[in-house]
Design an enzyme around this catalytic site. Structure first.
Site, PDB file in Angstrom:
ATOM      1  N   LYS A  76       0.860  -1.182   0.000  1.00 45.97           N
ATOM      2  CA  LYS A  76       0.000   0.000   0.000  1.00 45.97           C
ATOM      3  C   LYS A  76       0.888   1.220   0.000  1.00 45.97           C
ATOM      4  CE  LYS A  76      -4.452   0.941   0.393  1.00 45.97           C
ATOM      5  NZ  LYS A  76      -5.600   0.164  -0.075  1.00 45.97           N
ATOM      6  N   GLY A 176     -25.769   1.313   2.220  1.00 45.75           N
ATOM      7  CA  GLY A 176     -24.806   1.957   1.316  1.00 45.75           C
ATOM      8  C   GLY A 176     -25.095   1.552  -0.118  1.00 45.75           C
ATOM      9  N   GLY A 178     -24.221   2.293  -3.087  1.00 45.48           N
ATOM     10  CA  GLY A 178     -23.243   2.884  -4.000  1.00 45.48           C
ATOM     11  C   GLY A 178     -22.814   1.845  -5.019  1.00 45.48           C
ATOM     12  N   VAL A 180     -20.773  -0.761  -4.845  1.00 44.68           N
ATOM     13  CA  VAL A 180     -20.830  -2.145  -4.364  1.00 44.68           C
ATOM     14  C   VAL A 180     -22.277  -2.552  -4.082  1.00 44.68           C
ATOM     15  CG1 VAL A 180     -20.160  -3.702  -2.479  1.00 44.68           C
ATOM     16  CG2 VAL A 180     -18.491  -2.056  -3.405  1.00 44.68           C
ATOM     17  N   GLY A 181     -22.997  -1.696  -3.343  1.00 41.59           N
ATOM     18  CA  GLY A 181     -24.366  -2.022  -2.920  1.00 41.59           C
ATOM     19  C   GLY A 181     -25.319  -2.202  -4.093  1.00 41.59           C
ATOM     20  N   TYR A 182     -25.273  -1.279  -5.043  1.00 40.46           N
ATOM     21  CA  TYR A 182     -26.191  -1.359  -6.181  1.00 40.46           C
ATOM     22  C   TYR A 182     -25.961  -2.655  -6.967  1.00 40.46           C
ATOM     23  CZ  TYR A 182     -27.439  -0.935 -11.092  1.00 40.46           C
ATOM     24  OH  TYR A 182     -27.882  -1.219 -12.349  1.00 40.46           O
TER      25      TYR A 182
END
Ligand code: NAD
Length: 368
Positions: A76, A176, A178, A180-182
């Site tokens: 990272k 959420g 967004g 991922v959620g949609y």
């Protein structure tokens, strides 16, 4: 600061401070472990990022990539800067960052908070070592195609084989709505499941007869809120926690479920779309009550699997195939360990990841 403070039997392999006065570049790169292959991990841009945060995120990537069975280690990087700076300054900074890690060939840069596919395009232009690229130069737009949401739906399918769950009649609640959620809602609906609740940062909508996923998506697309929809019940943001459902999907923020509110959940299964959405003590509480919660680095690995396929110049189709293959295998193995060895799902997943990592480390000279 002691740069060896995090050293243990896994890593980190390299901790590099990057500084360039002209562009005001101040950045840190942690390459945690490269036993499985070159590290993939995002570059985060924020004014308050720290070495400790960078290390923790790099270690999380080591486990996530090993758990997903990818030929990649974990790393990272963080750039100490305001991501909302004017575009020419951001481009100069990102390009300076890329050039300064050109020789660190065991680290592949991906997007994270404060960086996006445009930034990855600049990195690629400088050093040809980035994922999450614009489509025009070989990228697979993982949020647009729904790589992570698709992976969550694959994990859900595996639950059917172990527990009394039928996706055709399953009720889903998503915190959420967004990227991922949609997409999780969309792919689960394709299998017959019903979205009964969805929330965003402004509120929550509920309908036990099923919400209109396309309507919600269109509203979010034009910058609206789920509460702008025609749903019959509209409530506050955190009322999503109390919704009666079969599968509850956190897909927003870390630590949204803790001992403070875990007892309010009325679900049988949880698929962790967000990273660390549930505190460890709350995960244990759920497990003790027979509520199965598939941990983040198993369930939400679709994005990084997609990025690894992109790195190999694979197609969108091969990304979906790899996500389906890896997430179903890993969810199955996690659930098997939960059942056979009475482990918490997170312990089972960590055991699986560590086994893979240790096997790879045995092949490498740098580990004892
Ligand atoms: P996004 O920005 O597209 O969507 C986030 C949604 O959550 C937005 O609708 C926002 O309004 C809502 N939200 C924010 N705070 C909320 C709150 N307190 N309660 C309810 N809703 C809230 O982000 P995303 O790409 O969908 O990512 C969601 C989460 O999943 C993040 O934690 C991210 O780190 C994690 N994740 C994303 C991916 C990926 O492929 N995008 C992969 C792995 C993990």
């Amino acid at each position: 600061m002691d740069i060896f403070q995090f050293s243990d039997e896994i890593g980190p392999r390299k901790v590099i401070g990057l500084y360039e006065p002209k562009s005001n570049l101040r950045a840190i790169l942690v390459v945690d472990n490269v036993a499985c292959g070159p590290a993939i991990g995002g570059v985060r841009m924020a004014p308050d990022v720290t070495l400790a945060e960078c290390f923790r995120l790099a270690r999380a990537m080591t486990f996530k990539n090993a758990a997903a069975g990818l030929p990649h280690g974990g790393g990272k990087s963080v750039i100490v800067a305001d991501p909302a700076m004017p575009r020419p300054n951001k481009e100069e900074l990102i390009r300076a960052f890329a050039r300064s890690i050109e020789q660190v060939t065991d680290y592949i840069v991906g997007p994270d908070m404060g960086t996006n596919e445009l930034c990855m395009g600049w990195v690629y232009d400088e050093i040809q070592r980035a994922v999450g690229l614009p489509r025009e130069i070989g990228g697979i737009p993982l949020d647009e195609i729904g790589a992570t949401g698709f992976g969550l739906s694959i994990a859900a399918q595996e639950l059917e084989g172990f527990y009394d769950l039928d996706l055709k009649s399953a009720r889903i609640a998503i915190q959420g709505f967004g990227a991922v959620g949609y997409h999780a809602a969309r792919f689960l609906a394709q299998q017959g499941a019903k979205l009964v609740a969805a929330s965003d940062s402004q509120g929550c909508v509920i309908d036990q007869n099923g919400l209109d996923i396309d309507e919600l998506a269109a509203i979010k697309q034009r910058g609206g809120q789920v509460r702008d929809s025609g749903a019959n019940q509209k409530k506050g943001r955190d009322d999503i926690v109390d919704v009666d459902c079969d599968i509850w999907i956190p897909a927003a923020r870390p630590d949204v479920i803790s001992m403070e509110n875990v007892a309010r959940l009325k679900t049988r299964f949880i698929l962790q779309g967000a990273n660390i959405p549930i505190t460890i003590d709350a995960e244990k509480w759920l497990h003790d009550r027979g509520i199965i919660s598939i941990p983040d680095f198993i369930a939400n690995a679709g994005g990084v699997i997609c990025a690894a396929v992109e790195y190999q110049r694979g197609s969108e189709k091969s990304a979906f195939d790899a996500i389906a293959d890896k997430i179903s295998r890993n969810t199955r193995e996690t659930l098997r360990l939960v059942k056979d060895e009475q482990l918490l799902p997170r312990e089972a997943a960590e055991k699986m990841a560590l086994n893979r990592l240790k096997k790879a480390m045995m092949l490498r000279r740098s580990f004892g």
